[in-house]
Design a protein around this motif. Sequence first.
Motif, PDB file in Angstrom:
ATOM      1  N   GLN A 229      63.991  70.276 -11.373  1.00 57.61           N
ATOM      2  CA  GLN A 229      65.285  69.757 -10.932  1.00 57.61           C
ATOM      3  C   GLN A 229      65.427  69.887  -9.422  1.00 57.61           C
ATOM      4  O   GLN A 229      65.936  68.984  -8.751  1.00 57.61           O
ATOM      5  CB  GLN A 229      66.422  70.494 -11.646  1.00 57.61           C
ATOM      6  N   ALA A 378      70.061  78.299 -12.583  1.00 55.29           N
ATOM      7  CA  ALA A 378      70.436  76.954 -12.146  1.00 55.29           C
ATOM      8  C   ALA A 378      71.946  76.816 -12.001  1.00 55.29           C
ATOM      9  O   ALA A 378      72.435  76.122 -11.099  1.00 55.29           O
ATOM     10  CB  ALA A 378      69.894  75.922 -13.126  1.00 55.29           C
ATOM     11  N   ARG A 379      72.700  77.473 -12.881  1.00 55.13           N
ATOM     12  CA  ARG A 379      74.164  77.397 -12.797  1.00 55.13           C
ATOM     13  C   ARG A 379      74.702  78.182 -11.610  1.00 55.13           C
ATOM     14  O   ARG A 379      75.783  77.864 -11.090  1.00 55.13           O
ATOM     15  CB  ARG A 379      74.790  77.926 -14.086  1.00 55.13           C
ATOM     16  N   PRO A 382      73.289  77.743  -5.224  1.00 52.37           N
ATOM     17  CA  PRO A 382      74.128  76.792  -4.475  1.00 52.37           C
ATOM     18  C   PRO A 382      73.896  75.370  -4.964  1.00 52.37           C
ATOM     19  O   PRO A 382      72.737  74.929  -5.077  1.00 52.37           O
ATOM     20  CB  PRO A 382      73.650  76.974  -3.034  1.00 52.37           C
ATOM     21  N   PRO A 383      74.931  74.619  -5.280  1.00 50.44           N
ATOM     22  CA  PRO A 383      74.770  73.276  -5.877  1.00 50.44           C
ATOM     23  C   PRO A 383      73.927  72.331  -5.047  1.00 50.44           C
ATOM     24  O   PRO A 383      73.220  71.491  -5.593  1.00 50.44           O
ATOM     25  CB  PRO A 383      76.216  72.780  -6.002  1.00 50.44           C
ATOM     26  N   GLU A 384      73.978  72.479  -3.710  1.00 53.59           N
ATOM     27  CA  GLU A 384      73.241  71.521  -2.881  1.00 53.59           C
ATOM     28  C   GLU A 384      71.734  71.616  -3.072  1.00 53.59           C
ATOM     29  O   GLU A 384      70.996  70.663  -2.804  1.00 53.59           O
ATOM     30  CB  GLU A 384      73.574  71.726  -1.396  1.00 53.59           C
ATOM     31  N   LEU A 386      70.247  71.787  -5.919  1.00 57.84           N
ATOM     32  CA  LEU A 386      69.869  71.119  -7.161  1.00 57.84           C
ATOM     33  C   LEU A 386      70.403  69.703  -7.282  1.00 57.84           C
ATOM     34  O   LEU A 386      70.014  68.973  -8.196  1.00 57.84           O
ATOM     35  CB  LEU A 386      70.365  71.926  -8.373  1.00 57.84           C
ATOM     36  N   THR A 387      71.290  69.299  -6.351  1.00 56.57           N
ATOM     37  CA  THR A 387      71.927  67.990  -6.541  1.00 56.57           C
ATOM     38  C   THR A 387      71.773  67.062  -5.359  1.00 56.57           C
ATOM     39  O   THR A 387      71.924  65.852  -5.513  1.00 56.57           O
ATOM     40  CB  THR A 387      73.435  68.170  -6.821  1.00 56.57           C
ATOM     41  N   THR A 388      71.508  67.544  -4.168  1.00 54.94           N
ATOM     42  CA  THR A 388      71.403  66.668  -3.007  1.00 54.94           C
ATOM     43  C   THR A 388      70.183  67.064  -2.180  1.00 54.94           C
ATOM     44  O   THR A 388      69.716  68.197  -2.240  1.00 54.94           O
ATOM     45  CB  THR A 388      72.648  66.779  -2.108  1.00 54.94           C
TER      46      THR A 388
END
Length: 392
Positions: A229, A378-379, A382-384, A386-388
């Motif tokens: 991911q 993963a939860r 930091p979201p960045e 895994l997502t951007t």
Amino acid sequence: MPLSDIARAVEDRFHRDSIPVLKRKGWRPRVIPYNGYGTAGNAQATAAAGPSGPSGTTSGQSMARVLARMVMRPPNAPKEGPLFVSLPERLPASPSQARDIAVTSLAEAQRGWRVFIDAPVPYLPVTVRVGSRSVRTRADHNGYIDVVVRDHDLAPGWHEAQIDAAGAGTVRCGLLIVPPGPRLGIISDIDDTAMVSHVPRVLVAAWNQLVKHSSAREPVPGMAQLYRQIQAANPGTPIMYLSTGAWNVVPTLRAFFRRHGFPDGPALMTDWGPTNTGWFRSGIEHKRTELRRLMIDLPEITWLLVGDDGQHDPLIYGEAARQHADRIAAVAIRRLTPAQQVLAGGLTVHPMGIGPEARTLAEADVPVVVGTDGYELARLLPPELLTTAAYR
């Protein structure tokens, strides 16, 4: 003279004396290749990107680190990995199972103790070719080469280096050339981080690597998915597997990672046995040294460090984060259960709450997350990450 020096001298003498005997039996030198890594210079990166590719890349000379070992093998030995192969422990119940066993088990279901039946060839002349460049060197006293080739002409991506050893022919090894520019990278421990161990850490070598079949090892839930991911969100993210395990088990680890969906990446292991400083190599110093080298070799990468709290990962990663906070994106620690803590050689009280490991990690000015598996990490990360594509 220290006893470790005597043991090392005896080991070296045994290896030298065994080679003529093995030659008379028909054995010949064989190259066991390991995946390496490197960087691409501006010219290679621009050519790979094409006319519409990115501009403003950072200047710098390209480099490639090539790793391999020279050993003696009989003519009918496997191409790489263990010297002997055994039958699988389970029989197929269907044609599809028979096919799976033939592909993944027959070559990998060996008893691990056979992995260590190797006779290294010390000081063997070797030529390493990376792209249009070549370097001549010799294996060390244990048969290993660790060579840096500079100013090669390879573009970013996976390539093959060529290793020519005297009497062993030509062998190719994987080489991951990292694209230039700021980006995220992953450094992952293996035992208890990617691969589950159910025995005391002091017996991991004697069990996971010397007794158990490789097909019986278990992945940590969600860890392969986490790494994939992150790579999907940050294209070009390299992963390095950093472990205190022996180089001998790398072929078996490759099969384990492929079988369980882990991304491809170089494995940076160590060599067991006596050294000039003691009976065994220091696992802590090995990880510290390789971390420092990765930061030097790949200066534009910001690293996500992933390990477990069984022994020293929090301390080592905490030191790295304190000293190089601008180079560490986050630290992710897999929390072991109290029973796993004991098996891993840690404290009976959870070490993430006490001791120098926790203090060192707490003093690091980077995000630190702790979870039981890859899904929880993963939860919490930091979201960045895994997502951007935050590091492009």
